[in-house]
Design an enzyme around this catalytic site. Structure first.
Site, PDB file in Angstrom:
ATOM      1  N   LYS A   1       4.651  -4.198  -8.275  1.00  0.00           N
ATOM      2  CA  LYS A   1       5.065  -3.316  -7.020  1.00  0.00           C
ATOM      3  C   LYS A   1       6.483  -3.675  -6.751  1.00  0.00           C
ATOM      4  CE  LYS A   1       0.788  -1.993  -4.829  1.00  0.00           C
ATOM      5  NZ  LYS A   1       1.107  -0.365  -4.878  1.00  0.00           N
TER       6      LYS A   1
ATOM      7  N   ARG B   1      -9.499   2.714  -8.144  1.00  0.00           N
ATOM      8  CA  ARG B   1     -10.021   3.700  -8.962  1.00  0.00           C
ATOM      9  C   ARG B   1     -10.923   2.851  -9.968  1.00  0.00           C
ATOM     10  NH1 ARG B   1      -5.184   7.281 -10.947  1.00  0.00           N
ATOM     11  NH2 ARG B   1      -4.369   6.349  -8.872  1.00  0.00           N
TER      12      ARG B   1
HETATM   13  N1  BES Z   1      -3.085   0.281  -2.823  1.00  0.00           N
HETATM   14  C1  BES Z   1      -2.376   1.076  -3.461  1.00  0.00           C
HETATM   15  C2  BES Z   1      -2.076   2.422  -2.740  1.00  0.00           C
HETATM   16  C3  BES Z   1      -1.574   2.214  -1.406  1.00  0.00           C
HETATM   17  C4  BES Z   1      -0.351   2.616  -1.382  1.00  0.00           C
HETATM   18  C5  BES Z   1      -2.300   1.718  -0.335  1.00  0.00           C
HETATM   19  C6  BES Z   1       0.436   2.443   0.099  1.00  0.00           C
HETATM   20  C7  BES Z   1      -1.650   1.560   1.047  1.00  0.00           C
HETATM   21  C8  BES Z   1      -0.360   2.041   0.939  1.00  0.00           C
HETATM   22  C9  BES Z   1      -2.723   1.854  -4.827  1.00  0.00           C
HETATM   23  O1  BES Z   1      -3.608   0.739  -5.908  1.00  0.00           O
HETATM   24  C10 BES Z   1      -1.559   1.840  -5.702  1.00  0.00           C
HETATM   25  O2  BES Z   1      -0.788   1.204  -6.071  1.00  0.00           O
HETATM   26  N2  BES Z   1      -1.503   3.362  -6.260  1.00  0.00           N
HETATM   27  C11 BES Z   1      -0.357   3.683  -6.932  1.00  0.00           C
HETATM   28  C12 BES Z   1      -1.048   4.745  -7.970  1.00  0.00           C
HETATM   29  C13 BES Z   1       0.093   4.899  -9.202  1.00  0.00           C
HETATM   30  C14 BES Z   1       0.277   3.618 -10.045  1.00  0.00           C
HETATM   31  C15 BES Z   1      -0.667   5.870 -10.181  1.00  0.00           C
HETATM   32  C16 BES Z   1       0.526   4.392  -6.165  1.00  0.00           C
HETATM   33  O3  BES Z   1      -0.032   5.055  -5.239  1.00  0.00           O
HETATM   34  O4  BES Z   1       1.644   4.582  -6.387  1.00  0.00           O
HETATM   35 ZN    ZN Z   2      -2.240  -0.505  -6.778  1.00  0.00          ZN
END
Ligand code: BES
Ligand code: ZN
Ligand code: ZN
Length: 489
Positions: A269, A343
């Site tokens: 990230k 997921r």
């Molecule tokens: N933990 C994150 C989602 C999240 C984002 C939680 C902001 C709390 C605040 C999740 O694991 C994630 O990173 N999701 C990605 C998915 C994408 C790679 C398809 C996202 O939402 O960007």
């Molecule tokens: Zn994630």
């Protein structure tokens, strides 16, 4: 401690009395309180508008040192949430004033057109939830919680509602427990530590606790879950909490995403906001706390909590984008993005739960997607289910507890977006948009024909800003909602 009091303000000494004041109606039926409100309204600037405040010291007629009038706005704006907010704000003020004890004048139910249980319940919830300080990591503990939260009611109300304080305490303690876990930094809640903390609390509530270790997961072939923890030096756990009352007719499974830190993995990230990814176990925290609360409330339904706990880190042993892994269900998954890890752990937990417990209903709660936060903002969760009635019942519980949820669509024709040329499914969508929906559709592929709903709490699980009855950090969102929903089963 929450207490109901029916005392005579003329005779008994009190340090602080909080009086909610409505702009266009006297909402109290205690004549001493009503008299105080009348004299407060003689002060020109004070109208009882929302957020207005007025303090009287040693007013005549009552033995109260300090009376704090808090404006609550117009009668039609009064609902359980405005009551939670007002008592929450009051408690925060009392903590700042270094008090130990406070008495609330509770509005008369018929005057605010609500049920007494709802008026009193909401006031107690707001006060109890606001009386919480997360200062475990501070050397100097500046603020202290209040020791007694008292509520002024008529004697017959005190008698009728005598069980309410203990009930609100049990439910709200669940919320505080979840907050505590979410706010704990990731260096103190690696999966093993987090599991031990949950286990200790669950055993206290007499839940049956079992833990599946990483080597057992390898034997069981939970390849999807294991692919997420592959990069971490901390090994994964899967916890199972069981509330198994005699004579239960239904079995409910609650699954909670427990990523103790989500760096994104090899799809690392960006730096900004990465520190808040300690909250990525908010689903597991709320599910664990809901089970503990269900046990404390002695609910009649059989409830199983499944908590996959992992840390998502990049390293030489981490899963790579493009890797193909085999889930417990036997389906293969192409890892399109290592940051879509929630997921991957949930589906192995769901498959395990289906095989082991054959539940009537399964609900998962997860900080699953940023896309859900884009859609609904930071205060509202998304509910996904092919069963409209189930989704509606969840949304209704959320309305009651003010843990708001919105029923989102789950269209079948978005499913091809998860197609993989090489494996049975890809863990991310090929399209840029609708990420909360495609994440839910991914989960749905593993629920077989079981009644299922998914609650995406990525927005409301954590707050950077203080709210009326929640300090910055974990919010404990979903605990009260799940308890309300479970009680309806
Ligand atoms: N933990 C994150 C989602 C999240 C984002 C939680 C902001 C709390 C605040 C999740 O694991 C994630 O990173 N999701 C990605 C998915 C994408 C790679 C398809 C996202 O939402 O960007
Ligand atoms: Zn994630
Ligand atoms: Zn995540």
């Amino acid at each position: 401690m929450l207490q109901l009091k029916s005392i005579n303000l003329k005779k008994e000494k009190m340090t602080t009395l909080i009086v909610p004041v409505c702009k266009d109606k006297d909402i109290h039926d205690n004549s001493d309180v009503s008299k105080l409100v009348t004299s407060a309204k003689k002060v020109k600037e004070f109208k009882g508008r929302a957020n207005q405040e007025l303090i009287f010291y040693n007013p005549p007629g009552v033995k109260v040192k300090k009376v704090v009038f808090l404006g609550i706005g117009k009668l039609k704006e009064i609902d359980p949430e405005t009551l939670r907010s007002i008592s929450g704000k009051a408690v925060k003020k009392c903590i700042k004033w270094k008090l130990s004890d406070v008495l609330f004048a509770v509005p008369a139910a018929q005057k605010v057109k609500l049920k007494m249980t709802d008026v009193l319940g909401a006031m107690m919830e707001g006060a109890f939830l606001a009386n919480y300080i997360f200062d475990r990591y501070k050397k100097e503990k500046k603020d202290k919680k209040l020791t007694r939260l008292k509520f002024l009611v008529k004697p017959d109300t005190a008698k009728k509602q005598r069980r309410l304080p203990a009930r609100i305490r049990k439910i709200c303690s669940g919320t505080l427990m979840a907050r505590e876990w979410v706010s704990t930094p990731s260096n103190d809640k690696r999966p093993g530590q987090f599991a031990r903390s949950i286990s200790a609390a669950a055993k206290k509530a007499k839940l049956k606790v079992s833990v599946i270790t990483e080597s057992q997961m390898k034997k069981k072939k939970m390849g999807s879950l294991l692919s997420v923890s592959a990069g971490s030096t901390s090994s994964a756990r899967m916890m199972i909490l069981e509330h198994n009352p005699r004579g239960a007719k239904k079995t409910i499974v609650l699954a909670g995403k427990g990523v103790t830190f989500d760096s994104g993995g090899i799809n690392l990230k960006p730096g900004s906001g990465l520190d808040t990814m300690k909250m990525d176990m908010g689903g597991a925290a709320s599910v664990a706390a809901a089970l503990i609360t269900a046990a404390n409330l002695k609910l009649k339904t059989k409830i199983i909590g499944i908590l996959p706990l992992v840390e998502n880190m990049p390293s030489g042993s981490a899963t790579r984008p493009g890797d193909i892994v085999k889930s417990l269900s036997g389906k293969t998954i192409e890892i399109g993005n290592t940051d879509a890890e929630g997921r991957l752990i949930l589906i192995d937990a769901i498959t395990y739960a289906l095989k082991q417990y054959k539940p009537d209903t399964i609900i998962d709660m997860a900080t699953l997607t940023g896309a859900c936060v884009v859609a609904l903002g930071e205060k509202i969760a998304g509910v996904f289910s092919s069963d409209d009635k189930l989704a509606k019942s969840i949304v209704e519980s959320g309305e009651k507890t003010h843990e708001r949820c919105w029923h989102m669509p789950l269209p079948d024709d978005y499913k091809p977006l998860l197609k993989s040329d090489l494996a049975d499914i890809n863990n991310v969508s090929s399209a840029r948009w609708g990420g909360a929906i495609t994440a839910a559709l991914f989960l749905k592929e593993f629920t077989e024909d079981t009644q299922w709903a998914h609650i995406d709490i990525a927005g409301p699980a954590y707050t950077k800003k203080a709210e009326d009855y929640c300090p910055p950090g974990g919010t404990g969102f979903g605990v009260r909602l799940l308890c309300d929903w479970l009680e309806k089963q």
